[in-house]
Scaffold this motif. Structure first.
Motif, mmCIF file in Angstrom:
data_model
loop_
_atom_site.group_PDB
_atom_site.id
_atom_site.type_symbol
_atom_site.label_atom_id
_atom_site.label_comp_id
_atom_site.label_asym_id
_atom_site.label_seq_id
_atom_site.Cartn_x
_atom_site.Cartn_y
_atom_site.Cartn_z
ATOM 1 N N ASP A 12 0.858 -1.186 0.000
ATOM 2 C CA ASP A 12 0.000 0.000 0.000
ATOM 3 C C ASP A 12 0.901 1.246 0.000
ATOM 4 N N PRO A 13 0.920 2.036 -1.099
ATOM 5 C CA PRO A 13 1.836 3.195 -1.193
ATOM 6 C C PRO A 13 1.646 4.210 -0.072
ATOM 7 N N SER A 14 0.402 4.505 0.258
ATOM 8 C CA SER A 14 0.131 5.506 1.288
ATOM 9 C C SER A 14 0.649 5.054 2.646
ATOM 10 N N ALA A 15 0.391 3.818 2.982
ATOM 11 C CA ALA A 15 0.846 3.292 4.271
ATOM 12 C C ALA A 15 2.373 3.230 4.323
ATOM 13 N N LEU A 16 3.007 2.851 3.200
ATOM 14 C CA LEU A 16 4.467 2.761 3.155
ATOM 15 C C LEU A 16 5.097 4.145 3.318
ATOM 16 N N ARG A 17 4.532 5.121 2.621
ATOM 17 C CA ARG A 17 5.061 6.491 2.725
ATOM 18 C C ARG A 17 4.975 6.987 4.173
ATOM 19 N N HIS A 18 3.846 6.772 4.785
ATOM 20 C CA HIS A 18 3.662 7.210 6.177
ATOM 21 C C HIS A 18 4.647 6.508 7.105
ATOM 22 N N ALA A 19 4.829 5.202 6.914
ATOM 23 C CA ALA A 19 5.736 4.431 7.769
ATOM 24 C C ALA A 19 7.183 4.894 7.598
ATOM 25 N N LEU A 20 7.587 5.165 6.371
ATOM 26 C CA LEU A 20 8.969 5.587 6.113
ATOM 27 C C LEU A 20 9.236 6.984 6.673
ATOM 28 N N LYS A 21 8.269 7.878 6.548
ATOM 29 C CA LYS A 21 8.455 9.227 7.096
ATOM 30 C C LYS A 21 8.576 9.176 8.619
ATOM 31 N N SER A 22 7.753 8.356 9.241
ATOM 32 C CA SER A 22 7.825 8.210 10.698
ATOM 33 C C SER A 22 9.171 7.618 11.111
ATOM 34 N N TYR A 23 9.634 6.652 10.330
ATOM 35 C CA TYR A 23 10.922 6.018 10.627
ATOM 36 C C TYR A 23 12.068 7.016 10.490
ATOM 37 N N LEU A 24 12.069 7.812 9.423
ATOM 38 C CA LEU A 24 13.139 8.784 9.202
ATOM 39 C C LEU A 24 13.149 9.859 10.291
ATOM 40 N N LYS A 25 11.975 10.213 10.785
ATOM 41 C CA LYS A 25 11.908 11.212 11.846
ATOM 42 C C LYS A 25 12.445 10.654 13.158
ATOM 43 N N SER A 26 12.033 9.447 13.516
ATOM 44 C CA SER A 26 12.433 8.873 14.801
ATOM 45 C C SER A 26 13.894 8.418 14.806
ATOM 46 N N GLU A 27 14.367 7.881 13.680
ATOM 47 C CA GLU A 27 15.717 7.306 13.634
ATOM 48 C C GLU A 27 16.790 8.333 13.297
ATOM 49 N N PHE A 28 16.474 9.291 12.415
ATOM 50 C CA PHE A 28 17.490 10.228 11.939
ATOM 51 C C PHE A 28 17.139 11.701 12.182
ATOM 52 N N ASP A 29 16.032 11.954 12.865
ATOM 53 C CA ASP A 29 15.584 13.319 13.165
ATOM 54 C C ASP A 29 15.395 14.144 11.890
ATOM 55 N N LEU A 30 14.855 13.502 10.842
ATOM 56 C CA LEU A 30 14.568 14.187 9.580
ATOM 57 C C LEU A 30 13.079 14.532 9.550
ATOM 58 N N ASN A 31 12.783 15.821 9.641
ATOM 59 C CA ASN A 31 11.389 16.265 9.696
ATOM 60 C C ASN A 31 10.857 16.725 8.345
ATOM 61 N N HIS A 32 11.762 17.232 7.487
ATOM 62 C CA HIS A 32 11.332 17.704 6.162
ATOM 63 C C HIS A 32 11.665 16.603 5.149
ATOM 64 N N VAL A 33 10.690 15.735 4.881
ATOM 65 C CA VAL A 33 10.922 14.554 4.044
ATOM 66 C C VAL A 33 9.940 14.531 2.880
ATOM 67 N N THR A 34 10.469 14.341 1.676
ATOM 68 C CA THR A 34 9.636 14.185 0.485
ATOM 69 C C THR A 34 9.974 12.849 -0.165
ATOM 70 N N LEU A 35 8.979 11.972 -0.292
ATOM 71 C CA LEU A 35 9.191 10.649 -0.872
ATOM 72 C C LEU A 35 8.274 10.450 -2.074
ATOM 73 N N GLU A 36 8.862 10.073 -3.200
ATOM 74 C CA GLU A 36 8.079 9.731 -4.388
ATOM 75 C C GLU A 36 8.105 8.214 -4.542
ATOM 76 N N LEU A 37 6.922 7.608 -4.482
ATOM 77 C CA LEU A 37 6.861 6.148 -4.558
ATOM 78 C C LEU A 37 6.665 5.670 -5.995
ATOM 79 N N GLU A 38 7.372 4.611 -6.351
ATOM 80 C CA GLU A 38 7.289 4.010 -7.678
ATOM 81 C C GLU A 38 7.001 2.523 -7.532
ATOM 82 N N THR A 39 6.407 1.957 -8.575
ATOM 83 C CA THR A 39 6.211 0.506 -8.599
ATOM 84 C C THR A 39 7.403 -0.152 -9.288
ATOM 85 N N GLN A 40 7.556 -1.435 -9.106
ATOM 86 C CA GLN A 40 8.665 -2.140 -9.748
ATOM 87 C C GLN A 40 8.529 -2.131 -11.268
#
Length: 300
Positions: free
Chosen positions: A260-288
Motif C-alpha cells: 500500500d503506497p500511502s501506508a508505506l510512505r507514512h511508515a517511512l516518514k515516521s521512521y526517518l523522523k524517529s531514527e534520523f531526526d529528519l522532519n522535512h521529508v519528500t518521498l516519491e513512490l514508484e512501482t517495480q
C-alpha cells in the motif's frame, strides 16, 4: 540505534543581551581608536578595528536572527532560516580582510618603527579586555544554537585574546622599550583572526552548498531505508542542511509488489523522523514495473 540530533532553541532568547553587546562594542571601539592614536600604538588600533568588526558582526547577526524567524512565503518557500549562514559568511569574510590588512600594517611598522606610549596602551587594553569578556558572556548562550551568533561570539573571544596580547606588548615596551613588540602583537592578533576564520568557514560553506549534516551519512540513511519492509530500492536521494539545525531528505522509493503506497510512505516518514531526526521529508513512490531506469542512487 537512534541518530537523532534534537535542538530546542528559543528564537527570542538573548536578543536584549546581543543589543547591549553591540552598544558596548561601539563605545569601546571609539575609546581604543583615541587611545591608539594618542599612544601611537598600531596594536591598540588593530584591536580597535577588530572590536569595530565585533560590533558590525553583532549587528549583522542580530538582524539575521530577526529575519530568520519570518515564515515561508511564495518568494521564500523554504523560509528565511539560511540568512543566518549568509550573515556568518559575511562576518568571517570581514575577519579575513581585517586580518590581512593588519598583517600589512604590522610589516610596515616593522620596517619603520615608531615610539609607543606603553602606559596608555596597557590601561586602554585592560579596559578593552574586561569589556570583551563581558560581551562574550552576553552572547555565549545564544552562540550554542546559532552559527550566525557563534561567528559574532568568536569575534569577541578573538578580541579578548588580542587585548591580552596588547597588554603584554605594552608592558614589555614600558619595561624594556621594545618598540618592535607592538607590530609583533599586531601580527599575533592577525594570525589568530585568520586561523579562526579558516576553521569556522567550512561549516558555513556546508550549509550554503546544501551539504549533508556532519553527523549523518547519506549512505547510512539509504541502507536503512532499503532494509525497511515493502522497499525494494531507493534512488534519486538528496540529503541536505536546510539551515544549521534542520536537515531535509528527498528520495524515490520503489515499493514491493502489493504494498500500500500511502501506508508505506507514512511508515517511512515516521521512521526517518524517529531514527534520523529528519522532519522535512519528500518521498516519491514508484512501482517495480514503472520505476526510473538507470537512475543514480544519489542525485539526479
Amino acid at each position: 540505534m537512534s541518530h537523532g540530533h534534537h535542538h530546542h532553541v528559543d528564537p527570542d532568547s538573548g536578543d536584549g543581551k546581543i543589543a547591549l553587546a553591540v552598544a558596548i562594542n561601539l563605545g569601546l571601539t571609539v575609546a581604543q581608536v583615541i587611545g591608539g592614536i594618542v599612544a601611537g600604538s598600531l596594536s591598540l588600533i588593530a584591536d580597535a578595528l577588530h572590536n569595530f568588526s565585533d560590533a558590525i558582526a553583532l549587528i549583522i547577526a542580530f538582524a539575521a536572527r530577526k529575519i530568520a524567524r519570518r515564515p515561508a512565503n511564495a518568494d521564500m518557500t523554504f523560509g528565511y532560516g539560511r540568512i543566518e549562514a549568509v550573515a556568518a559568511l559575511i562576518n568571517y569574510t570581514t575577519l579575513i580582510v581585517i586580518g590581512l590588512y593588519l598583517v600589512y600594517e604590522a610589516a610596515m611598522r616593522f620596517a619603520n618603527p615608531e615610539p609607543v606610549a606603553g602606559w596608555i596602551v596597557v590601561i586602554v587594553a585592560g579596559i578593552a579586555l574586561l569589556v570583551d569578556l563581558g560581551t562574550a558572556a552576553l552572547t555565549f548562550r545564544a552562540s550554542k544554537s546559532s552559527v550566525n551568533i557563534r561567528a559574532a561570539f568568536l569575534h569577541n573571544v578573538a578580541d579578548a585574546l588580542g587585548s591580552v596580547a596588547v597588554i603584554v606588548a605594552g608592558t614589555l615596551m614600558i619595561l624594556f622599550g621594545w618598540a618592535w613588540v607592538d607590530p609583533l602583537a599586531t601580527l599575533l592578533i592577525a594570525g589568530y583572526i585568520l586561523w579562526q576564520s579558516a576553521t569556522e568557514l567550512p561549516q558555513v560553506a556546508r550549509i550554503l552548498m546544501l551539504a549533508s549534516p556532519d553527523a549523518l551519512r547519506t549512505e547510512d540513511v539509504i541502507a536503512a531505508l532499503r532494509d525497511q519492509p515493502g522497499v525494494t530500492d531507493v534512488h534519486h536521494v538528496h540529503l541536505w542542511l536546510m539551515e544549521e539545525h534542520g536537515a531535509a531528505f528527498d528520495a524515490h522509493i520503489v515499493a514491493a509488489q502489493g504494498t500500500d503506497p500511502s501506508a508505506l510512505r507514512h511508515a517511512l516518514k515516521s521512521y526517518l523522523k524517529s531514527e534520523f531526526d529528519l522532519n522535512h521529508v519528500t518521498l516519491e513512490l514508484e512501482t517495480q514495473d514503472a520505476q526510473c531506469r538507470d537512475a543514480k542512487v544519489i542525485g539526479h
